[in-house]
Design an enzyme around this catalytic site. Structure first.
Site, PDB file in Angstrom:
ATOM      1  N   CYS A   1       0.843  -1.187   0.000  1.00 12.05           N
ATOM      2  CA  CYS A   1       0.000   0.000   0.000  1.00 12.05           C
ATOM      3  C   CYS A   1       0.883   1.243   0.000  1.00 12.05           C
ATOM      4  O   CYS A   1       2.074   1.182   0.282  1.00 12.05           O
ATOM      5  CB  CYS A   1      -0.899   0.014   1.231  1.00 12.05           C
ATOM      6  SG  CYS A   1      -1.833  -1.509   1.489  1.00 12.05           S
TER       7      CYS A   1
ATOM      8  N   LYS B   1       4.965  -3.273  -6.950  1.00 16.98           N
ATOM      9  CA  LYS B   1       6.408  -3.062  -7.033  1.00 16.98           C
ATOM     10  C   LYS B   1       7.107  -3.515  -5.767  1.00 16.98           C
ATOM     11  O   LYS B   1       8.114  -4.204  -5.807  1.00 16.98           O
ATOM     12  CB  LYS B   1       6.692  -1.579  -7.283  1.00 16.98           C
ATOM     13  CG  LYS B   1       8.173  -1.223  -7.368  1.00 16.98           C
ATOM     14  CD  LYS B   1       8.809  -1.836  -8.601  1.00 16.98           C
ATOM     15  CE  LYS B   1      10.252  -1.435  -8.764  1.00 16.98           C
ATOM     16  NZ  LYS B   1      10.893  -2.170  -9.866  1.00 16.98           N
TER      17      LYS B   1
END
EC number: 2.6.1.16
Length: 608
Positions: A2, A603
Site C-alpha cells: 500500500c 512493485k
C-alpha cells in the site's frame, strides 16, 4: 504494497495528497482514498479502482483543509471495494487511520471490540486499529496510539488524524516503510520518497517501534514507551525528474535504457587501479572469509534470479559454497545458520517483507548479513550488518530491469573481492574480468541501439499462448528472469527450464509452432545446448536462439538467431537479459497491456 501520504501545512492538502498517491502508483493498488481534517470534521473520499475514480469524486465535491492523509490499498483483509478502502474512521468519526501492513491478531481484537459495543462496516484489519484508538482515547491521541501499539501484533505503517487535534498527524511503524518529510512551514509522511520529493529533499526514516508527532512547523519522535528519540536528517540527492518518464512511452522502457548509466554508477569508485575492489563500508577480511563455511543468498522474484547468478560467480571466483533461497521459504524451514554462515540478502526496494524477515532470522541465528539494495535508508539497509548499494536510481515500473543488472554488478564485485582476498583467482584473471566489467555499459548500449530486431519479432509473435525459455548454467539463470518478465507484463504463459531437463517431462509440451527461447551463450556448454535445441526443433518447436557474436553454428539450425556482444562467460547474463527485457516489453505493448502496472502485482511487496 500500500501507499501512504500525509500533509500538514498552510496549503490545500487535497491536491498534494492526490499527487503523492500518483507518485506511489508503482507500489500497486486496487483502491484509493483521502481524509481531510477541516473545521472540526474529518471528511473522507475513497473508491475502488484507479486514482482517476477518486479524482472524479473529489472534483464533484472538493475537500477543503490543510491537513490530511491519503492511501492506495492493496487488498489483504477484505476484497477490493469502496467500503474496504482506506482511510478508515473510528465508530464516532473521531479518528481516521491509513495503514500499510497486516495486523495478525485483528480477529480477537475485533471480537473484543464488538463485545465493548463497537460496530464495524468493513472487513479490514485497519478498522480495528481505528476503533481501538477511539477506545483508548482520553484526550491524548499519542497516548492512545502507544496503547494500541502495545495491543496489536504484526506489521504496520500508520498515519492517524484525530479531529480533537487539528494541528497534528501522528504516525508509527513496524516492519513497513514510513518516512517523515521536512518542509518550510509544512511537513509530510509517506511510504516512499517519490511521493513528497517535489516538496522536500529532507527526510527522516522511521525505524521499528517509533512514533512521529508531526505538526506544520515541528516534528518529534518518541519510542513506544514515550521516550524522546534523536534522529538524523537525510538529504535526498536524486531529482524528482528521475521518477518521470522523460519522453519514453513507459517507465519500463525508460529504465531499460537507463541500464548503461546505472551499471557505470554502480561500478564507479569501487574499482581501484583496474585490479582492486572497494566495497564501500563492507570490511570482510581474509581471516573472516577463512571462517565462512557457506554463503546463503536470500531474495524474492527478480532479485532471487540475480542471486542464482551470484551463486555461480561466487562459487567460481571465490570457491565458497553458496545456496540460493527464496526469502518466503527461508525462515520457515529452520535453516542451518550460524556465525560461520554469511548471508547476502537482495532487495531493490529494501522493504520486501519476506526478505526482511529472512534477514532478521539469519541475524538471530548468528549470521553476518550483507544487503544489496537500491534504496538508501531502507529497512534492509538498516537491519543488515553491511550494505552494498546499487546506484540504479528510482525504479518505478513494477517489472524490475535496471535493478536486476545492477544487482548482478554488485554480486560480481563481491565475488571478485572475496577471490582477491582468498587468493583463489590470479591477478591476471582479475584484471581481465575488471576490464570486461568496465566494457559492459557500452555493450548494453549496443543492444539498445539495435533493438529493432526484437521489436519486429514481438510484433509478429505477440499472440502466442506459451513460451518456454531454456538454457544451461548461467543461461538457465537468465532464462528464469526472461520468463518472469514476459509473464508478468504480457500475461503470456511462460516457463523456464534447464535445457538438460527437457527430456524428463517438459518435452511433452512441445508441439508444432511452440515458441522456444534458447539461450546458448556458454561456450563450455554449447555442444550440449545445441543437442537440446535440436530436440525441440525435431518436435516442431519454433526456436529463437541467443548466442554470442561470432558463433555461427546455430545458423540454419534454428528459426532465428539474436546475437549479443562477446564477453566473458561469467558476464553474459548482463547482456543476455537486455534483449529478453525488450522482448517482454514489446510483446506487452503489442497486446495493449498496462506495462508499468501489470494486473495483480505490486512493485514493493511489503507484506509476507
Amino acid at each position: 504494497m500500500c501507499g501512504i501520504v500525509g500533509y500538514i501545512g498552510d496549503k490545500q492538502a487535497t491536491p498534494i495528497l492526490l499527487e503523492g498517491l500518483t507518485r506511489l502508483e508503482y507500489r500497486g493498488y486496487d483502491s484509493a482514498g483521502i481524509a481531510i481534517l477541516h473545521n472540526g470534521n474529518i471528511n473522507i473520499k475513497k473508491a475502488k479502482g484507479r486514482l482517476n475514480v477518486l479524482r472524479e469524486l473529489v472534483e464533484k465535491d472538493y475537500m477543503e483543509g490543510t491537513i490530511g492523509i491519503g492511501h492506495t490499498r492493496w487488498a489483504t483483509h477484505g476484497e477490493p471495494s469502496d467500503t474496504n478502502s482506506h482511510p478508515h474512521l473510528s465508530q464516532s468519526g473521531l479518528i481516521a487511520v491509513v495503514h500499510n501492513g497486516i495486523i495478525e491478531n485483528y480477529l480477537p481484537l475485533k471480537k473484543w471490540l464488538i463485545e465493548e459495543g463497537y460496530n464495524f462496516i468493513s472487513e479490514t484489519d485497519t478498522e480495528v486499529v481505528a476503533n481501538l484508538l477511539e477506545y483508548y482515547y482520553n484526550g491524548d491521541i499519542v497516548e492512545a496510539l502507544r496503547k494500541v501499539l502495545d495491543r496489536i501484533e504484526g506489521s504496520y505503517a500508520l498515519g492517524v488524524l484525530c479531529k480533537d487535534n487539528p494541528d497534528m498527524i501522528v504516525a508509527a511503524r513496524k516492519e513497513a516503510p514510513l518516512i517523515v518529510g521536512i518542509g518550510n512551514g509544512e511537513n509530510f509522511i509517506a511510504s516512499d520518497i517519490p511521493a513528497i520529493l517535489k516538496y522536500t529533499r529532507n527526510v527522516y526514516f522511521l525505524d521499528d517501534h517509533e512514533i512521529a508527532i508531526i505538526k506544520k512547523d515541528s516534528v518529534e519522535f518518541i519510542d513506544v514507551f514515550g521516550r524522546k528519540i534523536g534522529k538524523s536528517l537525510f538529504e535526498v540527492k536524486w531529482d524528482v525528474e528521475a521518477a518521470e518518464k522523460g519522453g519514453y512511452e513507459h517507465f519500463m522502457i525508460k529504465e531499460i535504457h537507463e541500464q548503461p548509466a546505472a551499471i557505470k554508477d554502480t561500478l564507479r569508485g569501487r574499482i581501484i587501479n583496474d585490479s582492486q575492489i572497494v566495497l564501500d563500508n563492507i570490511n570482510i577480511t581474509k581471516e573472516d572469509l577463512e571462517k565462512i563455511e557457506k554463503i546463503f543468498i536470500v531474495a524474492c522474484g527478480t532479485a532471487y534470479h540475480a542471486g542464482v547468478v551470484g551463486k555461480y560467480v561466487i562459487e567460481s571466483f571465490a570457491r565458497i559454497p553458496v545456496e540460493v533461497d527464496v526469502a518466503s521459504e527461508f525462515r520457515y524451514r529452520n535453516p542451518i545458520v550460524n556465525e560461520r554462515i554469511l548471508t547476502i540478502v537482495i532487495s531493490q526496494s529494501g522493504e520486501t517483507a519476506d526478505t526482511i524477515a529472512a534477514l532478521k532470522e539469519a541475524k538471530r541465528k548468528g549470521s553476518r548479513v550483507i544487503a544489496i539494495t537500491n534504496v538508501v535508508g531502507s529497512s534492509v539497509s538498516r537491519e543488515a550488518d553491511e550494505v552494498l548499494y546499487t546506484w540504479a536510481g528510482p525504479e518505478i515500473a513494477v517489472a524490475s530491469t535496471k535493478a536486476y543488472t545492477t544487482q548482478l554488478i554488485a554480486l560480481y564485485l563481491i565475488a571478485l573481492d572475496f577471490a582477491l582476498k582468498k587468493g583463489t583467482m590470479s591477478s591476471t584473471k582479475v584484471v581481465e574480468i575488471i576490464s570486461e566489467l568496465k566494457k559492459l555499459p557500452d555493450k548494453v548500449q549496443y543492444l539498445l541501439d539495435n533493438k529493432e530486431v526484437i521489436q519486429k519479432f514481438a510484433s509478429e509473435h505477440y499472440n502466442v499462448k506459451d513460451v518456454f525459455y531454456i538454457g544451461r548454467g548461467l543461461d538457465y539463470a537468465v532464462a528464469m528472469e526472461g520468463s518472469l518478465k514476459l509473464k508478468e507484463i504480457s500475461y503470456i504463459h511462460s516457463e523456464a527450464y534447464p535445457a538438460g531437463e527437457l527430456k524428463h517431462g517438459t518435452l511433452a509440451l512441445v508441439e508444432e509452432g511452440t515458441l522456444i527461447i534458447a539461450l546458448a551463450t556458454q561456450d563450455d556448454l554449447f555442444e550440449k545446448m545445441l543437442s537440446n535445441i535440436k530436440e525441440v526443433k525435431a518436435r516442431g518447436g519454433y526456436v529463437v536462439a541467443f548466442a554470442k557474436q561470432g558463433n555461427l553454428q546455430l545458423e540454419g539450425v534454428v528459426d532465428k538467431v539474436i546475437y549479443i556482444p562477446d564477453t566473458l562467460k561469467e558476464l553474459t547474463p548482463v547482456l543476455t537479459v537486455v534483449p529478453l527485457q525488450l522482448l517482454a516489453y514489446y510483446m506487452a505493448v503489442e497486446k495493449g497491456c498496462d506495462v508499468d502496472k501489470p494486473r495483480n502485482l505490486a512493485k514493493s511487496v511489503t507484506v509476507e
